[in-house]
Design a protein around this motif. Sequence first.
Motif, mmCIF file in Angstrom:
data_model
loop_
_atom_site.group_PDB
_atom_site.id
_atom_site.type_symbol
_atom_site.label_atom_id
_atom_site.label_comp_id
_atom_site.label_asym_id
_atom_site.label_seq_id
_atom_site.Cartn_x
_atom_site.Cartn_y
_atom_site.Cartn_z
ATOM 1 N N ARG A 31 -22.878 33.037 -18.611
ATOM 2 C CA ARG A 31 -22.120 33.023 -19.859
ATOM 3 C C ARG A 31 -21.124 31.860 -19.874
ATOM 4 N NH1 ARG A 31 -18.893 38.126 -20.546
ATOM 5 N NH2 ARG A 31 -20.707 38.801 -19.450
ATOM 6 N N ASN A 35 -21.540 29.395 -23.006
ATOM 7 C CA ASN A 35 -20.424 29.351 -23.960
ATOM 8 C C ASN A 35 -19.716 28.002 -23.990
ATOM 9 O OD1 ASN A 35 -20.884 31.970 -24.724
ATOM 10 N ND2 ASN A 35 -19.245 32.840 -23.508
ATOM 11 N N GLU A 108 -12.636 35.075 -22.831
ATOM 12 C CA GLU A 108 -13.690 36.038 -22.523
ATOM 13 C C GLU A 108 -13.176 37.468 -22.656
ATOM 14 O OE1 GLU A 108 -17.646 37.004 -21.675
ATOM 15 O OE2 GLU A 108 -16.644 35.247 -22.489
#
Length: 179
Positions: A31, A35, A108
């Motif tokens: 991630r 991202n 996050e």
Amino acid sequence: MKDWEILEKVSQGDEKALEYLYKKHYKMMTRLVINNNGTEDEAKDIYQEALVAFWQKAIAGNLVLTSKISTYLYSVCLNLWRKELDRKGKFAESDKEEFTFQEFEKKERIRIIHECIEELGDTCRNILTYHYFDGMSMTDIAKKLNLANTDTAKTKKYKCKKKLDLLIKRKYSSSDFLD
């Protein structure tokens, strides 16, 4: 498995422990790259590189952990991805200052909280959003939502926060929060 058990097994050459580690942190590590301008393939490559570095240091006896394994791997992935972005020219100087471990961690956490708030009912979603993200007072929230009084709003906020906490704990492991 606890971190010290994983490290011990990996340092003894246990490939199953490394595989366990790979699966346990895969989502969080990939991630990070996805991202931040990366593809899933790039994310997998970066994470595998980080695990190889972890494996080599552990086998050589040169790995001294001063944090959780997830934090260590995250830092390695972050540094590898920064280097890759520099190499590709996708990482402007101004972005380097903003792209820190703490910034990503904060973003996050907020993303996960927002995602879980969306799964709550309208009342809870509104109360928590108004209070935590819009900075509204409990008095204003009570008026806006036509609640009996401020104490009712406080009680509902408390219950909604408990629901949110349980939902987050059910959906995410503590390593998703990097603490």
